[in-house]
Design an enzyme around this catalytic site. Sequence first.
Site, PDB file in Angstrom:
ATOM      1  N   ARG A  94      12.105  18.031  -2.537  1.00 19.26           N
ATOM      2  CA  ARG A  94      12.188  17.502  -1.175  1.00 19.26           C
ATOM      3  C   ARG A  94      10.845  17.002  -0.646  1.00 19.26           C
ATOM      4  O   ARG A  94      10.649  16.906   0.562  1.00 19.26           O
ATOM      5  CB  ARG A  94      12.793  18.547  -0.223  1.00 19.26           C
ATOM      6  CG  ARG A  94      14.218  18.939  -0.582  1.00 19.26           C
ATOM      7  CD  ARG A  94      14.819  19.870   0.456  1.00 19.26           C
ATOM      8  NE  ARG A  94      16.205  20.185   0.105  1.00 19.26           N
ATOM      9  CZ  ARG A  94      16.561  21.215  -0.670  1.00 19.26           C
ATOM     10  NH1 ARG A  94      15.631  22.006  -1.169  1.00 19.26           N
ATOM     11  NH2 ARG A  94      17.831  21.428  -0.944  1.00 19.26           N
TER      12      ARG A  94
ATOM     13  N   LYS B 206       8.051   2.958   2.936  1.00 17.67           N
ATOM     14  CA  LYS B 206       9.398   2.692   2.441  1.00 17.67           C
ATOM     15  C   LYS B 206       9.414   2.906   0.931  1.00 17.67           C
ATOM     16  O   LYS B 206       8.555   2.387   0.220  1.00 17.67           O
ATOM     17  CB  LYS B 206       9.824   1.258   2.746  1.00 17.67           C
ATOM     18  CG  LYS B 206      10.418   1.043   4.120  1.00 17.67           C
ATOM     19  CD  LYS B 206      10.982  -0.361   4.213  1.00 17.67           C
ATOM     20  CE  LYS B 206      11.651  -0.622   5.536  1.00 17.67           C
ATOM     21  NZ  LYS B 206      12.229  -1.984   5.605  1.00 17.67           N
TER      22      LYS B 206
ATOM     23  N   GLU C 286       4.541 -12.906   0.970  1.00 22.24           N
ATOM     24  CA  GLU C 286       4.430 -11.904   2.030  1.00 22.24           C
ATOM     25  C   GLU C 286       3.237 -12.176   2.940  1.00 22.24           C
ATOM     26  O   GLU C 286       3.302 -11.943   4.147  1.00 22.24           O
ATOM     27  CB  GLU C 286       4.311 -10.504   1.418  1.00 22.24           C
ATOM     28  CG  GLU C 286       5.571 -10.015   0.731  1.00 22.24           C
ATOM     29  CD  GLU C 286       6.679  -9.631   1.703  1.00 22.24           C
ATOM     30  OE1 GLU C 286       6.425  -9.582   2.918  1.00 22.24           O
ATOM     31  OE2 GLU C 286       7.807  -9.375   1.240  1.00 22.24           O
TER      32      GLU C 286
ATOM     33  N   LYS D 197       0.851  -5.041   9.244  1.00 24.15           N
ATOM     34  CA  LYS D 197       1.860  -4.052   8.870  1.00 24.15           C
ATOM     35  C   LYS D 197       1.527  -2.682   9.445  1.00 24.15           C
ATOM     36  O   LYS D 197       2.421  -1.947   9.874  1.00 24.15           O
ATOM     37  CB  LYS D 197       2.001  -3.969   7.355  1.00 24.15           C
ATOM     38  CG  LYS D 197       3.191  -3.108   6.933  1.00 24.15           C
ATOM     39  CD  LYS D 197       3.698  -3.400   5.559  1.00 24.15           C
ATOM     40  CE  LYS D 197       5.032  -2.692   5.321  1.00 24.15           C
ATOM     41  NZ  LYS D 197       5.556  -2.930   3.971  1.00 24.15           N
TER      42      LYS D 197
ATOM     43  N   GLU E 269      11.994   2.071  11.188  1.00 25.52           N
ATOM     44  CA  GLU E 269      12.664   0.794  11.437  1.00 25.52           C
ATOM     45  C   GLU E 269      13.779   0.913  12.467  1.00 25.52           C
ATOM     46  O   GLU E 269      14.910   0.455  12.262  1.00 25.52           O
ATOM     47  CB  GLU E 269      13.214   0.211  10.136  1.00 25.52           C
ATOM     48  CG  GLU E 269      13.438  -1.291  10.202  1.00 25.52           C
ATOM     49  CD  GLU E 269      13.762  -1.898   8.841  1.00 25.52           C
ATOM     50  OE1 GLU E 269      14.876  -2.397   8.681  1.00 25.52           O
ATOM     51  OE2 GLU E 269      12.896  -1.861   7.946  1.00 25.52           O
TER      52      GLU E 269
ATOM     53  N   ARG F 273       9.849  -2.692  13.681  1.00 22.49           N
ATOM     54  CA  ARG F 273       9.586  -2.880  12.252  1.00 22.49           C
ATOM     55  C   ARG F 273      10.497  -3.927  11.622  1.00 22.49           C
ATOM     56  O   ARG F 273      10.183  -4.481  10.565  1.00 22.49           O
ATOM     57  CB  ARG F 273       9.710  -1.538  11.519  1.00 22.49           C
ATOM     58  CG  ARG F 273       9.282  -1.612  10.056  1.00 22.49           C
ATOM     59  CD  ARG F 273       9.095  -0.252   9.438  1.00 22.49           C
ATOM     60  NE  ARG F 273       8.709  -0.367   8.035  1.00 22.49           N
ATOM     61  CZ  ARG F 273       8.225   0.631   7.313  1.00 22.49           C
ATOM     62  NH1 ARG F 273       8.058   1.823   7.842  1.00 22.49           N
ATOM     63  NH2 ARG F 273       7.893   0.441   6.046  1.00 22.49           N
TER      64      ARG F 273
ATOM     65  N   ASN G 109      11.011  -8.001   8.190  1.00 28.66           N
ATOM     66  CA  ASN G 109      12.076  -8.501   7.310  1.00 28.66           C
ATOM     67  C   ASN G 109      12.254 -10.015   7.398  1.00 28.66           C
ATOM     68  O   ASN G 109      13.219 -10.557   6.850  1.00 28.66           O
ATOM     69  CB  ASN G 109      13.409  -7.819   7.651  1.00 28.66           C
ATOM     70  CG  ASN G 109      13.413  -6.353   7.267  1.00 28.66           C
ATOM     71  OD1 ASN G 109      12.850  -5.970   6.247  1.00 28.66           O
ATOM     72  ND2 ASN G 109      14.035  -5.529   8.099  1.00 28.66           N
TER      73      ASN G 109
ATOM     74  N   HIS H  16      13.637 -11.925   4.448  1.00 29.05           N
ATOM     75  CA  HIS H  16      14.084 -10.979   3.430  1.00 29.05           C
ATOM     76  C   HIS H  16      15.591 -10.895   3.261  1.00 29.05           C
ATOM     77  O   HIS H  16      16.062 -10.520   2.186  1.00 29.05           O
ATOM     78  CB  HIS H  16      13.518  -9.584   3.737  1.00 29.05           C
ATOM     79  CG  HIS H  16      12.084  -9.446   3.388  1.00 29.05           C
ATOM     80  ND1 HIS H  16      11.097 -10.249   3.929  1.00 29.05           N
ATOM     81  CD2 HIS H  16      11.441  -8.597   2.545  1.00 29.05           C
ATOM     82  CE1 HIS H  16       9.931  -9.897   3.427  1.00 29.05           C
ATOM     83  NE2 HIS H  16      10.113  -8.900   2.590  1.00 29.05           N
TER      84      HIS H  16
ATOM     85  N   HIS I 255      16.382 -11.228  -0.493  1.00 26.07           N
ATOM     86  CA  HIS I 255      16.952 -10.175  -1.329  1.00 26.07           C
ATOM     87  C   HIS I 255      18.245 -10.638  -2.003  1.00 26.07           C
ATOM     88  O   HIS I 255      18.516 -10.257  -3.151  1.00 26.07           O
ATOM     89  CB  HIS I 255      17.230  -8.930  -0.489  1.00 26.07           C
ATOM     90  CG  HIS I 255      16.011  -8.130  -0.187  1.00 26.07           C
ATOM     91  ND1 HIS I 255      16.010  -7.059   0.668  1.00 26.07           N
ATOM     92  CD2 HIS I 255      14.729  -8.235  -0.633  1.00 26.07           C
ATOM     93  CE1 HIS I 255      14.792  -6.546   0.745  1.00 26.07           C
ATOM     94  NE2 HIS I 255      14.006  -7.255  -0.030  1.00 26.07           N
TER      95      HIS I 255
ATOM     96  N   HIS J 256       9.590 -11.485  -6.186  1.00 20.27           N
ATOM     97  CA  HIS J 256       9.954 -11.182  -4.806  1.00 20.27           C
ATOM     98  C   HIS J 256       9.364 -12.201  -3.828  1.00 20.27           C
ATOM     99  O   HIS J 256      10.055 -12.694  -2.935  1.00 20.27           O
ATOM    100  CB  HIS J 256       9.466  -9.777  -4.446  1.00 20.27           C
ATOM    101  CG  HIS J 256       9.686  -9.400  -3.024  1.00 20.27           C
ATOM    102  ND1 HIS J 256      10.920  -9.099  -2.501  1.00 20.27           N
ATOM    103  CD2 HIS J 256       8.802  -9.286  -1.988  1.00 20.27           C
ATOM    104  CE1 HIS J 256      10.804  -8.802  -1.222  1.00 20.27           C
ATOM    105  NE2 HIS J 256       9.523  -8.919  -0.876  1.00 20.27           N
TER     106      HIS J 256
END
Length: 359
Positions: free
Chosen positions: A120, A142, A184, A226, A236, A240, A244, A247, A251, A263
Amino acid sequence: MTAPVTRIPITGEGAYDVIVGRGILDLVRDGLGPAVKKVLVVHPPTLGAIAASFRESLLGDYEVLLAEVPDAEAGKRVEVAAFCWQVMGQADFTRTDAVIGFGGGAVTDLAGFVAATWLRGVTLVQVPTTLLGMVDAAVGGKTGINTNEGKNLVGAFYAPSVVVEDLDVLTALPRNEILAGFGEVVKYGFIAEPEILDIIEADVDRATDPSTEEFRRLIELSVAVKARVVSSDFKEAGLREILNYGHTLGHAIEHAERYQWRHGAAVAVGMMFAAELSRLTRSLPDAQVDRMRAILTSLSLPTTYPGGRWPTLLATMQRDKKSRGGMLRFIVLDDLARPSVLQGPDSSLLFAAYQEIAS
């Protein structure tokens, strides 16, 4: 160590520093701390020799194991995560031990997920070795892996203790790998920091050369954007989402291309789609749409995608994790550095925007 070193703080939940400089891999120890005894270094095959040397530098202070994983998106699978868990289990890793992500964005995504889920949560240090990893994937907490249904659908928000960005490791990267990461960088310029665009337009060759001060400045500006966003919205819940931009379609393109596209290249097309959607729904000036296309083209990044692929892309976007209650959401631009959320746009608007980038 080569001075100066820039520390960019991320505050709020899971606060840590992103450290940018040259010849600074020794600063990894800052993030491990005194309690750590065992370290798993997750790395791709292409960095085998460098990872072995990095391991040697840590021996004496820690017991260090290497986990070589497939490169790029092929490494972001549950089977690969299970391999890392197996290595840690057989070596009796405890909650006071650590994982280091040593590679590009896919490796740091995977390593972060492994660290978040073992017992965990164990200590995580990210050492991105690509431009994309430095400005995006390794910063912000993330983590995730892919499934057959889409990219990053399984993951966790999990902050590292430090991110160490040694620009010297970029000097051996092929130029096309550097350029792919600029997708990016350009995103940050359009959503928040126009100075980025000015630097690229002034001299694209110096802007894309890892040895120059212009290049370093672009990394620091991108990380700073960022950091500001993540510091105020770690999970998010609101702000945030602006990260995206480009994206949602990006994606979907990666998924359609079975992750054979870089990417940054997919995001470049996604940004052009979002810009055209912004022109239709937010009256984004033509000059800004044209500027985006010109900058991406100067970086040898794509700005179009085959027109016949739209039905497949739309179906993939509808499964995207950014959707809410089955309703598509896009980050669009009201103007330069003025992003906003477009929720549930009419399908005819989406198709019209796509037609503008269809090849």
